[in-house]
Write an enzyme that holds these catalytic residues in place. Structure first.
Site, PDB file in Angstrom:
ATOM      1  N   HIS A 245       0.565  -3.882   6.047  1.00 50.59           N
ATOM      2  CA  HIS A 245      -0.642  -3.698   6.865  1.00 50.59           C
ATOM      3  C   HIS A 245      -1.921  -4.078   6.118  1.00 50.59           C
ATOM      4  O   HIS A 245      -3.000  -3.638   6.464  1.00 50.59           O
ATOM      5  CB  HIS A 245      -0.737  -2.239   7.339  1.00 50.59           C
ATOM      6  CG  HIS A 245      -0.860  -1.252   6.222  1.00 50.59           C
ATOM      7  ND1 HIS A 245       0.200  -0.861   5.466  1.00 50.59           N
ATOM      8  CD2 HIS A 245      -1.935  -0.593   5.727  1.00 50.59           C
ATOM      9  CE1 HIS A 245      -0.191   0.003   4.551  1.00 50.59           C
ATOM     10  NE2 HIS A 245      -1.497   0.182   4.676  1.00 50.59           N
TER      11      HIS A 245
ATOM     12  N   HIS B 267       4.878   5.661   2.143  1.00 48.43           N
ATOM     13  CA  HIS B 267       5.027   6.880   2.943  1.00 48.43           C
ATOM     14  C   HIS B 267       6.019   6.653   4.079  1.00 48.43           C
ATOM     15  O   HIS B 267       6.829   7.530   4.403  1.00 48.43           O
ATOM     16  CB  HIS B 267       3.678   7.299   3.521  1.00 48.43           C
ATOM     17  CG  HIS B 267       2.797   8.030   2.548  1.00 48.43           C
ATOM     18  ND1 HIS B 267       3.184   9.186   1.913  1.00 48.43           N
ATOM     19  CD2 HIS B 267       1.535   7.764   2.110  1.00 48.43           C
ATOM     20  CE1 HIS B 267       2.215   9.609   1.127  1.00 48.43           C
ATOM     21  NE2 HIS B 267       1.205   8.763   1.217  1.00 48.43           N
TER      22      HIS B 267
ATOM     23  N   CYS C  91      -7.032  -2.244   3.962  1.00 44.64           N
ATOM     24  CA  CYS C  91      -6.776  -0.806   4.046  1.00 44.64           C
ATOM     25  C   CYS C  91      -7.314  -0.089   2.825  1.00 44.64           C
ATOM     26  O   CYS C  91      -8.373   0.507   2.839  1.00 44.64           O
ATOM     27  CB  CYS C  91      -5.284  -0.528   4.230  1.00 44.64           C
ATOM     28  SG  CYS C  91      -4.872   1.243   4.328  1.00 44.64           S
TER      29      CYS C  91
ATOM     30  N   SER D 284       0.701   3.643   1.916  1.00 42.21           N
ATOM     31  CA  SER D 284       1.064   4.005   3.289  1.00 42.21           C
ATOM     32  C   SER D 284       2.405   3.380   3.673  1.00 42.21           C
ATOM     33  O   SER D 284       3.178   3.972   4.433  1.00 42.21           O
ATOM     34  CB  SER D 284      -0.022   3.570   4.267  1.00 42.21           C
ATOM     35  OG  SER D 284      -1.227   4.259   4.020  1.00 42.21           O
TER      36      SER D 284
ATOM     37  N   CYS E  32       0.843  -1.193   0.000  1.00 44.75           N
ATOM     38  CA  CYS E  32       0.000   0.000   0.000  1.00 44.75           C
ATOM     39  C   CYS E  32       0.885   1.251   0.000  1.00 44.75           C
ATOM     40  O   CYS E  32       2.031   1.225   0.462  1.00 44.75           O
ATOM     41  CB  CYS E  32      -0.897  -0.014   1.234  1.00 44.75           C
ATOM     42  SG  CYS E  32      -2.002   1.402   1.409  1.00 44.75           S
TER      43      CYS E  32
END
Length: 369
Positions: A61, A45, A170, A42, A40
Site C-alpha cells: 500500500h 500486521h 503511508c 501495516s 510497511c
C-alpha cells in the site's frame, strides 16, 4: 491483463508469487505500472492477523509508478503521469472529507479494509481459475501492476526518485504530518518519539525540520537509536535498559511538550502519554496501529492538567496538497527520506524483505520492479 503478484495464502506464512488476472480500471480508477513499493508494518500486521482483511490477499500500500490506463470518469491523471499511490482513498463527500481530513474518510477506507475490495465493493484481482483475491487498502501494490482509486493517486515531479518517495504513501507521511498537521509542533518545543521504525524516524526528521528541541528517541535497539540520532534526535533512550518515562522526566524538566507513539504497542502508548509534562497544551499522539481490540491504561489525574491524547491517521494530511510539498522538501535536502531506505528487493525476494523488516534488520525495505 496478466500480472505477477505476491499473495498471502494463509496468516503467518510466506507470500507466494503467482501470475494473476487484473481487470481494467472502472470509472474513477487508474491502472498503474509499479516502479517501487514500500514494505510497511501495516502489511506485517495483516500477515500476523492483526487486521480484519483476510487471505488470500495481495498486500502492498505504498506504491509508486506510471499511469498506464484510466477509467472513463478519471479527470486528475492521465497515461504517462508519474504517481504515488497513498493508503488513503477517499470519497470527498462524507463529513470527514468535507472537514478537510480525507485520511479519515468514513466510507472508502473502511470498505477497502473490512471487505478487501475496491471502494465500490467489488474486486479486480483473480486467479487463473477465476477465484477472486482480496485487495489491501484498494491498492495491492505487491504486484507489477495495480488498479487503484483515482482519489489515492498523487502526481509526482519528474526528477523525484519513485523508489524513495513511495514511502510517502503511508509511513513517512504519517510521521511528518503528525508533527506538522496534527500536533503543529512549535520551534523550541520538546518532543519524544516512541519507536524508531519508519514512522518514528519520519516523525523525528519532521520534528527537527520545525525546530523542536530536545528530541527524545525511544527504542529497544541501539542500532535504530543511532539512525534516530543521524536524523535529528538529541537524546536517546533504550527502553530495554532504562524506564523511558522516568528518563525523559529527568532529562527534560518533568516531561516533554509532545510525545508520539509510533509502534502500535499499548505499553508504549501508556508511556508516551505519561511522558508528557502535565500542563495545558501537552499532547500525546498515537500513530501506531495496535491489534483490533487492544486496550491500554493511563493515569486519569493527568486530564485535570488539560493534557490531550489523540489519534492521528496518516498524519492527518491532505495528500494532494501535502505530499508534493514533502517531495519538494526531500529534493531540497530538508527531509532526508532516502536515509530511511535500507535495502531494495525484487518481487521474487519479497519474503526476504518481510523477514528483514520483522527482524529489525532494515529501517525500510523497498520492492523495486
Amino acid at each position: 491483463m496478466k500480472t505477477r503478484a505476491a499473495i498471502l495464502e494463509q496468516l503467518n506464512t510466506p507470500l507466494v508469487i503467482e501470475e494473476v488476472e487484473l481487470d481494467d480500471p472502472k470509472g474513477k480508477e487508474v491502472l498503474v505500472k509499479l516502479v517501487a513499493t514500500g514494505v510497511c508494518h501495516s502489511d506485517l500486521h495483516c500477515i500476523k492477523g492483526d487486521l480484519a482483511t483476510q487471505p488470500p490477499i495481495v498486500l502492498g500500500h505504498e506504491g509508486a509508478g506510471i499511469v498506464e490506463k484510466v477509467g472513463k470518469d478519471v479527470t486528475e491523471v492521465q497515461p504517462g503521469d508519474r504517481v504515488l499511490v497513498t493508503v488513503a482513498p477517499h470519497c470527498g463527500k462524507c463529513p470527514a472529507c468535507i472537514m478537510g481530513v480525507p485520511t479519515s474518510c468514513e466510507t472508502d477506507p473502511q470498505t477497502a479494509m473490512l471487505m478487501g475490495t475496491m471502494a465500490d465493493g467489488t474486486k479486480r484481482l483473480r486467479r487463473k481459475n477465476g477465484d477472486e483475491l482480496n485487495h489491501f487498502m484498494a491498492q495491492s501494490s505487491f504486484a507489477e501492476y495495480a488498479v487503484v482509486e483515482e482519489s489515492a493517486t498523487v502526481k509526482v515531479r519528474e526528477d523525484a526518485p519513485l523508489d524513495v518517495v513511495c514511502l510517502l504513501g503511508c509511513g513517512a507521511s504519517t510521521g511528518i504530518g503528525a508533527v506538522i498537521n496534527k500536533a503543529r509542533v512549535k520551534a523550541g518545543s520538546s518532543v519524544a518519539v516512541f519507536g524508531c521504525g519508519g514512522v518514528g524516524l519520519a516523525t523525528i526528521m519532521a520534528a527537527k525540520l520545525v525546530g523542536a528541541h530536545p528530541i527524545f528517541a525511544v527504542d529497544l535497539l541501539d542500532s535504530k537509536l543511532e539512525v534516530a540520532r543521524e536524523l535529528g534526535a538529541t537524546n536517546l533512550v533504550n527502553a530495554s535498559k532504562d524506564e523511558p518515562v522516568m528518563r525523559i522526566a529527568a532529562e527534560c524538566g518533568g516531561g516533554v511538550d509532545y510525545s508520539f507513539e509510533a509502534i502500535g504497542n499499548t505499553e508504549a502508548m501508556t508511556q508516551a502519554f505519561h511522558s508528557v509534562y502535565p500542563r495545558p497544551g501537552g499532547m500525546a499522539l498515537v500513530l501506531g496501529l495496535a491489534p483490533i481490540g487492544a486496550t491500554f491504561s493511563i493515569e486519569a489525574w493527568r486530564f485535570m492538567r488539560e493534557v490531550t491524547i489523540t489519534g492521528c491517521v496518516m498524519g492527518s494530511i491532505r495528500p494532494k496538497i501535502d505530499i508534493p510539498r514533502y517531495v519538494d522538501l526531500f529534493m531540497a535536502g530538508k527531509l532526508p527520506l532516502d536515509k530511511l531506505v535500507s535495502a531494495h528487493y525484487s518481487l521474487d525476494k519479497i519474503n526476504d524483505a518481510i523477514k528483514d523488516t520483522f527482524d529489525g534488520k532494515v529501517v525500510r525495505a523497498v520492492i523495486a520492479f
